[in-house]
Design a protein around this motif. Structure first.
Motif, PDB file in Angstrom:
ATOM      1  N   GLU A 221       0.810  -1.197   0.000  1.00 41.31           N
ATOM      2  CA  GLU A 221       0.000   0.000   0.000  1.00 41.31           C
ATOM      3  C   GLU A 221       0.857   1.267   0.000  1.00 41.31           C
ATOM      4  OE1 GLU A 221      -4.114   0.850   2.243  1.00 41.31           O
ATOM      5  OE2 GLU A 221      -2.349   0.916   3.513  1.00 41.31           O
ATOM      6  N   LYS A 222       1.938   1.171   0.766  1.00 42.34           N
ATOM      7  CA  LYS A 222       2.756   2.371   0.887  1.00 42.34           C
ATOM      8  C   LYS A 222       3.384   2.765  -0.445  1.00 42.34           C
ATOM      9  CE  LYS A 222       6.804  -0.216   2.452  1.00 42.34           C
ATOM     10  NZ  LYS A 222       6.243  -1.494   2.855  1.00 42.34           N
ATOM     11  N   MET A 223       3.475   1.786  -1.295  1.00 41.20           N
ATOM     12  CA  MET A 223       4.040   2.077  -2.608  1.00 41.20           C
ATOM     13  C   MET A 223       2.981   2.579  -3.578  1.00 41.20           C
ATOM     14  SD  MET A 223       7.141   1.088  -2.033  1.00 41.20           S
ATOM     15  CE  MET A 223       7.865   0.941  -3.663  1.00 41.20           C
ATOM     16  N   GLY A 224       1.759   2.638  -3.113  1.00 41.91           N
ATOM     17  CA  GLY A 224       0.679   3.043  -3.991  1.00 41.91           C
ATOM     18  C   GLY A 224       0.295   1.970  -4.974  1.00 41.91           C
ATOM     19  N   LEU A 225       0.609   0.727  -4.603  1.00 46.50           N
ATOM     20  CA  LEU A 225       0.320  -0.374  -5.519  1.00 46.50           C
ATOM     21  C   LEU A 225      -1.078  -0.917  -5.275  1.00 46.50           C
ATOM     22  CD1 LEU A 225       3.762  -2.199  -5.423  1.00 46.50           C
ATOM     23  CD2 LEU A 225       2.912  -0.541  -7.073  1.00 46.50           C
ATOM     24  N   LYS A 226      -1.631  -1.448  -6.315  1.00 45.94           N
ATOM     25  CA  LYS A 226      -2.982  -1.970  -6.248  1.00 45.94           C
ATOM     26  C   LYS A 226      -2.984  -3.359  -5.637  1.00 45.94           C
ATOM     27  CE  LYS A 226      -6.921  -2.837  -9.280  1.00 45.94           C
ATOM     28  NZ  LYS A 226      -7.348  -3.031 -10.673  1.00 45.94           N
ATOM     29  N   LYS A 227      -4.085  -3.697  -5.011  1.00 51.63           N
ATOM     30  CA  LYS A 227      -4.240  -5.052  -4.502  1.00 51.63           C
ATOM     31  C   LYS A 227      -5.680  -5.484  -4.696  1.00 51.63           C
ATOM     32  CE  LYS A 227      -4.471  -5.378  -0.077  1.00 51.63           C
ATOM     33  NZ  LYS A 227      -4.286  -5.320   1.377  1.00 51.63           N
ATOM     34  N   GLY A 228      -5.956  -6.726  -4.363  1.00 51.90           N
ATOM     35  CA  GLY A 228      -7.296  -7.237  -4.574  1.00 51.90           C
ATOM     36  C   GLY A 228      -7.410  -7.920  -5.917  1.00 51.90           C
ATOM     37  N   PRO A 229      -8.641  -8.244  -6.280  1.00 51.18           N
ATOM     38  CA  PRO A 229      -8.872  -9.001  -7.510  1.00 51.18           C
ATOM     39  C   PRO A 229      -8.241  -8.358  -8.746  1.00 51.18           C
ATOM     40  CG  PRO A 229     -10.888  -8.806  -6.263  1.00 51.18           C
ATOM     41  CD  PRO A 229      -9.863  -7.953  -5.572  1.00 51.18           C
ATOM     42  N   TRP A 230      -7.764  -9.199  -9.592  1.00 52.39           N
ATOM     43  CA  TRP A 230      -7.139  -8.711 -10.824  1.00 52.39           C
ATOM     44  C   TRP A 230      -8.196  -8.445 -11.894  1.00 52.39           C
ATOM     45  CZ3 TRP A 230      -1.786  -8.842 -12.595  1.00 52.39           C
ATOM     46  CH2 TRP A 230      -0.865  -8.959 -11.542  1.00 52.39           C
ATOM     47  N   SER A 231      -7.970  -7.399 -12.633  1.00 49.08           N
ATOM     48  CA  SER A 231      -8.865  -7.111 -13.754  1.00 49.08           C
ATOM     49  C   SER A 231      -8.366  -7.852 -14.994  1.00 49.08           C
ATOM     50  CB  SER A 231      -8.888  -5.605 -14.026  1.00 49.08           C
ATOM     51  OG  SER A 231      -7.638  -5.190 -14.530  1.00 49.08           O
ATOM     52  N   GLY A 232      -9.244  -7.941 -15.956  1.00 50.17           N
ATOM     53  CA  GLY A 232      -8.849  -8.597 -17.195  1.00 50.17           C
ATOM     54  C   GLY A 232      -7.701  -7.884 -17.886  1.00 50.17           C
TER      55      GLY A 232
END
Length: 274
Positions: free
Chosen positions: A8-19
């Motif tokens: 999170e601290k890197m501003g990266l996304k998490k959770g389900p992947w999109s197509g």
DNA sequence: AAGATTCTCAACCGCGGCACA
DNA sequence: GTGTGCCGCGGTTGAGAATCT
């Protein structure tokens, strides 16, 4: 999820992947491979951490992943190997081509653990047959659509060229219903590993005449030696468990074949729990 | 029909092992 | 021998679907 996010601290996304993310990842790996997972997302232009990319690839996007229900044979193999190796999912997965450790882990926790426990009880109390299989819920006949089902369809066609996600669960119900309806002696035999009940190719489920699979150990045997730590690692575990009381080639197909088909089951039954 | 419960599985986290400087 | 970084594994979570009441 509740836990402190690592990315999170890197501003990266998490959770389900999109197509879209899946496609980016698949395309990138097809073109460049995955030399460095840590660097991959940046190079590929994904707002994900490398760990997440690796997990998505190994558990879902890899072209050789077999989706859909586990066959009786696969379940049998998992039970046997788990009995032998414990929770070494990656080692077990190495014996089941197309299956991931995550998937096997899930199957174990959702189905096989209960059955193993039930059959363990059963072996202690043979008169409880009517109480077994309290599975009041019918197994879901219709396929449970993946949360990213549409994504999977896209990616499957991208990666495997087969029928994609649509085929994944459609074949499920019969496999499992037959499992649940089978004579409980099947699992008792499997788990008690009594050599007197089995011989070469005398695969218990084969007696059901289900015809769900061909050569009971084909995939198992064919995977021998594949991937890291497959034969050797499992062999080491077997040796550590006390099997190395005689000169045996643990890396040979014959050893594992015999082990799981019953020739060595008597010895196995005498092993201490792992 | 609607709410409650159960089940499934993708995804996350933390940790240990390994390689390298 | 020690520190650092990366990878892979196993345990766990929780959203959403399926099923039950």
């Amino acid at each position: 999820m509740v836990r402190a996010p690592c990315c999170e601290k890197m501003g990266l996304k998490k959770g389900p992947w999109s197509g879209e993310e899946d496609q980016i990842l698949v395309n990138y790996i097809h073109l460049h491979g995955h030399g460095n997972w840590r660097a991959l997302p940046k190079l590929a232009g994904l707002l994900r951490c490398g760990k997440s990319c690796r997990l998505r690839w190994t558990n879902y996007l890899r072209p050789d992943i077999k989706r859909g229900n586990f066959s009786l044979q696969e379940e049998h193999t998992i039970l046997e190997l788990h009995n032998l190796l414990g929770n070494r999912w990656s080692t077990i997965a190495a014996k089941l081509p197309g299956r991931t450790d995550n998937e096997i882990k899930n199957v174990w926790h959702t189905h096989l653990k209960k059955r193993a426990a039930a059959n363990h009880d059963d072996s202690n109390n043979n008169n409880n047959h009517q109480q077994q299989q309290p599975t009041t819920k019918k197994r879901r006949s219709a396929s449970k659509k993946s949360k990213t089902a549409s994504v999977n369809d896209d990616v499957s066609s991208l990666t495997t060229g087969d029928n994609g996600g649509a085929q994944s669960n459609d074949a499920k119900p019969d496999d499992f219903s037959s499992t649940e309806e089978m004579d409980e002696s099947f699992w008792s035999e499997v788990l008690s590993a009594d050599s007197s009940t089995s011989t070469d190719h005398d695969f218990p489920a084969a007696e059901l005449g289900s015809g769900l699979y061909d050569d009971p150990l084909a995939s198992f045997v064919s995977s021998e030696g594949d991937g890291p730590g497959s034969g050797e690692e499992a062999a080491a575990a077997a040796a550590a468990a006390g099997l190395a009381h005689s000169i045996v080639d643990y890396t040979s197909m014959d050893f594992w074949y015999n082990l799981l088909t019953g020739d060595n089951n008597k010895e196995l039954s005498e092993l201490p729990p792992i």
